[in-house]
Design a protein around this motif. Structure first.
Motif, PDB file in Angstrom:
ATOM      1  N   GLY A 111       0.784  -1.229   0.000  1.00  0.00           N
ATOM      2  CA  GLY A 111       0.000   0.000   0.000  1.00  0.00           C
ATOM      3  C   GLY A 111       0.812   1.272   0.000  1.00  0.00           C
ATOM      4  O   GLY A 111       0.244   2.351   0.232  1.00  0.00           O
ATOM      5  N   ARG A 112       2.127   1.194  -0.250  1.00  0.00           N
ATOM      6  CA  ARG A 112       2.972   2.392  -0.150  1.00  0.00           C
ATOM      7  C   ARG A 112       3.774   2.707  -1.411  1.00  0.00           C
ATOM      8  O   ARG A 112       3.912   3.873  -1.782  1.00  0.00           O
ATOM      9  N   THR A 113       4.329   1.697  -2.062  1.00  0.00           N
ATOM     10  CA  THR A 113       5.330   1.953  -3.099  1.00  0.00           C
ATOM     11  C   THR A 113       4.795   2.810  -4.233  1.00  0.00           C
ATOM     12  O   THR A 113       5.495   3.686  -4.758  1.00  0.00           O
ATOM     13  N   ASP A 162      -2.345  13.516 -13.364  1.00  0.00           N
ATOM     14  CA  ASP A 162      -3.169  13.409 -14.567  1.00  0.00           C
ATOM     15  C   ASP A 162      -4.661  13.440 -14.254  1.00  0.00           C
ATOM     16  O   ASP A 162      -5.504  13.147 -15.118  1.00  0.00           O
ATOM     17  N   GLU A 163      -4.995  13.777 -12.986  1.00  0.00           N
ATOM     18  CA  GLU A 163      -6.386  13.912 -12.540  1.00  0.00           C
ATOM     19  C   GLU A 163      -7.147  12.589 -12.541  1.00  0.00           C
ATOM     20  O   GLU A 163      -8.381  12.577 -12.527  1.00  0.00           O
ATOM     21  N   SER A 164      -6.448  11.482 -12.606  1.00  0.00           N
ATOM     22  CA  SER A 164      -7.099  10.185 -12.455  1.00  0.00           C
ATOM     23  C   SER A 164      -7.433   9.988 -10.979  1.00  0.00           C
ATOM     24  O   SER A 164      -7.055  10.791 -10.125  1.00  0.00           O
ATOM     25  N   LEU A 165      -8.130   8.913 -10.661  1.00  0.00           N
ATOM     26  CA  LEU A 165      -8.548   8.671  -9.282  1.00  0.00           C
ATOM     27  C   LEU A 165      -7.356   8.339  -8.393  1.00  0.00           C
ATOM     28  O   LEU A 165      -6.375   7.753  -8.861  1.00  0.00           O
ATOM     29  N   PRO A 166      -7.424   8.711  -7.119  1.00  0.00           N
ATOM     30  CA  PRO A 166      -6.352   8.331  -6.190  1.00  0.00           C
ATOM     31  C   PRO A 166      -6.163   6.812  -6.197  1.00  0.00           C
ATOM     32  O   PRO A 166      -7.132   6.058  -6.310  1.00  0.00           O
ATOM     33  N   THR A 167      -4.922   6.384  -6.052  1.00  0.00           N
ATOM     34  CA  THR A 167      -4.630   4.951  -6.038  1.00  0.00           C
ATOM     35  C   THR A 167      -3.683   4.624  -4.900  1.00  0.00           C
ATOM     36  O   THR A 167      -2.680   5.310  -4.703  1.00  0.00           O
ATOM     37  N   MET A 168      -4.010   3.592  -4.171  1.00  0.00           N
ATOM     38  CA  MET A 168      -3.112   3.088  -3.147  1.00  0.00           C
ATOM     39  C   MET A 168      -2.140   2.072  -3.729  1.00  0.00           C
ATOM     40  O   MET A 168      -0.992   1.979  -3.292  1.00  0.00           O
ATOM     41  N   LEU A 169      -2.584   1.332  -4.732  1.00  0.00           N
ATOM     42  CA  LEU A 169      -1.818   0.193  -5.232  1.00  0.00           C
ATOM     43  C   LEU A 169      -1.043   0.487  -6.509  1.00  0.00           C
ATOM     44  O   LEU A 169      -0.057  -0.195  -6.799  1.00  0.00           O
ATOM     45  N   GLY A 170      -1.467   1.467  -7.290  1.00  0.00           N
ATOM     46  CA  GLY A 170      -0.873   1.697  -8.598  1.00  0.00           C
ATOM     47  C   GLY A 170      -1.492   0.761  -9.616  1.00  0.00           C
ATOM     48  O   GLY A 170      -2.011  -0.313  -9.274  1.00  0.00           O
ATOM     49  N   PRO A 171      -1.455   1.115 -10.903  1.00  0.00           N
ATOM     50  CA  PRO A 171      -2.166   0.342 -11.930  1.00  0.00           C
ATOM     51  C   PRO A 171      -1.664  -1.091 -12.106  1.00  0.00           C
ATOM     52  O   PRO A 171      -2.459  -2.001 -12.350  1.00  0.00           O
TER      53      PRO A 171
END
Length: 546
Positions: free
Chosen positions: A374-376, A384-393
């Motif tokens: 949940g950090r890296t 880019d105004e996309s949704l916040p992400t905890m995990l990355g794509p």
């Protein structure tokens, strides 16, 4: 007006006075009044010597020495302060004074491994001194470990740290037998901080074994034991001990002994395992790992119970940090990851060098654990105004695919921070800051028709059971625990099904998939071994076939 050194001394004295108030190490000296005056404000022993180490690394050796001499005048039996005084004197060129502090620290119970192992102890200038060598004439070449991991039922991995580069051999035999059933070797190197991971396959599932180590041609006398788990996809009964919040507090280190007494088959450490909080200071990262791994209580536990780990903010970076979307930015991201890899024995570390991290999955019999980072790649405000992400794509795509493909009777989604939105008030540091991403993950569970999904997490300095209700699907139960050894505590939560913070604690999760209606039971155990709360959940309660 107090100068900076005086303020530092008062802070440090207060921290130490608080930490040792219950161990009666304080002496009747004039400093007591000042120490007691501030002890109510400073109660985190784990930070005391880290502040001193920062001085040393920054070249402020004289400040560090002055501070440490004040500390030992108040708490002369604090071995960690003598250890740090040895570092400060060594950095200042006072080598014989450093050796004298090493001797005192040893006599106060600091393990010898603290002075001999790893590539960044800060004591390297002492290694060639005869007076230093004399203190360790009979020292073992084994510095840290052994630590077990990757128990697949038919194989096991053994991690060790050695005093210098050497060949590490492991011999396994059935318990009570003299006949070897498995042998393997690896090489410890300076490039891996003198660690090695030896893998032995071809074992029998659900079987008792013993193992011995040979380091650089020297066979060690110790005999260690372990039990193999069920083979993948097979029905099983087993017990997981889990938690986070393992700040270094000597008087609470017996928590690891309490865990052993619960006879777990697996140990899961879910973040805030070392509290280095210094991504730009490798010396601090190494120091925090070395002091944790040198504790005899911890070494005893991990030598017999396989360990699976992920990290959280205080291991990866600093409080509530986010790594951002880039693989190699900030510049310290990959170096910190390399330190993490060298100190654990996980099955995988994200996608390796292509996409470093600490996510992976593993099975114990037919129970599937999916461990999340949940950090890296956390990004609360993407550019880019996309949704916040905890995990990355990349990790998110992997997680959704892994959930859909899970064959677990129970599938456990393991996060370093709470899944439930209310665990930390309005803070966005938990999944509360990433609501859409969390809901998308839960939608995958719902849309794929996956039954038996459970949640586990850490971060909050207490132990909770949460029940997350969602429309159109069964409730998701969350087991949260993160006060293994920490002094610092967070309030109990009335909204949880149960919540506990009176003492240090950990979770025990017991699975039984051999029953016609498989069960999982979550129990909270405090540091003294007392069961506080428990809840059993049948798989029929968490299925889409209701």
């Amino acid at each position: 007006m107090l100068n900076r050194i005086s303020i530092t001394l008062i802070v440090v004295l207060g921290l130490l006075a608080s930490a040792f108030a219950n161990t009666r190490l304080q002496q009747s000296q004039p400093n007591d009044a000042a120490a007691q005056k501030v002890q109510r404000k400073f109660k985190q022993y784990k930070r005391v010597h880290q502040e001193i180490l920062k001085m040393i690394v920054e070249g402020k050796q004289q400040q560090a020495i002055t501070a440490l001499r004040e500390i030992v005048s108040v708490v002369p039996r604090d071995g960690e302060s003598q250890y740090m005084l040895a570092l400060a004197c060594a950095a200042d060129g006072q080598l014989e004074a450093a050796v004298a502090s090493v001797d005192k620290a040893l006599n106060l119970g600091i393990p010898g491994s603290r002075f001999l192992g790893g590539t960044k102890t800060g004591l390297e200038p002492l290694r060639n001194l005869k007076s230093f060598q004399a203190l360790f004439a009979d020292a073992s070449p084994l510095i840290h470990g052994p630590m077990l991991g990757q128990n697949t039922g038919t194989g096991i991995s053994i991690w060790v740290r050695t005093a210098s580069a050497c060949t590490v051999k492991v011999a396994i035999r059935e318990r009570g037998s003299s006949n070897s059933v498995g042998n393997a070797a690896d090489q410890s190197r300076a490039s891996t901080d003198y660690t090695a991971v030896v893998r032995v396959d071809g074992l029998l599932a659900n079987h008792d074994y013993e193992y011995t180590l040979t380091l650089g041609g020297e066979r060690l006398p110790e005999v260690y034991r372990f039990h193999t788990l069920a083979a993948k996809h097979q029905p099983t009964k087993f017990r997981v001990a889990f938690g986070g919040g393992a700040g270094f507090v000597p008087e609470n280190e017996y928590a690891w002994n309490t865990i052993v007494e619960q006879r777990p088959d697996v140990l899961m450490l879910l973040g805030d395992n070392t509290y280095s909080d210094a991504p730009e200071m490798p010396e601090m990262q190494h120091y925090c790992y070395y002091r944790r791994q040198s504790r005899p209580e911890f070494r005893s536990l991990v030598s017999q119970v396989p360990v699976y780990t992920i990290w959280d903010d205080h291991d990866f970076g600093t409080n509530d940090c986010q790594g951002g979307p880039r693989v190699d930015e900030p510049y310290w991201k990959i170096p910190v990851w390399n330190v993490f890899k060298n100190n654990w024995v996980n099955p995988k570390y994200g996608n390796g060098g292509i996409q470093p991290g600490c996510w992976y999955d593993y099975y114990v019999g037919n129970v599937h654990f999916i461990m999340l980072d949940g950090r890296t790649y956390r990004d609360l405000q993407p550019s880019d105004e996309s949704l916040p992400t905890m995990l990355g794509p990349v990790q998110t795509k992997w997680l959704k695919r892994t959930i859909k493909g899970s064959n677990g009777v129970f599938t456990v989604l393991v996060s370093p921070v709470p899944w439930v939105f209310g665990a930390k008030g309005n803070s966005k540091d938990t999944w509360n800051g990433f609501k859409q991403e969390r809901n998308d993950i839960f939608d995958v569970v719902k849309q794929s028709g996956k039954s038996g999904v459970l949640l586990m997490s850490a971060d909050r300095h207490r132990s909770d059971l949460w029940k997350i209700q969602r429309e159109g699907m069964y409730p998701l139960y969350e087991f949260n625990s993160s006060r293994l050894t920490n002094q610092h505590v967070h309030p109990e939560m009335a909204a949880a099904e149960f919540s506990y913070n009176k003492k240090q604690s950990f979770g025990i999760v017991e699975f039984d998939t051999t029953a016609s209606d498989p069960t999982v039971e979550y129990r909270i155990i405090n540091i003294d071994g007392k069961q506080i709360h428990s809840r059993q959940i049948a798989r029929s309660e968490i299925t889409n076939d209701q």
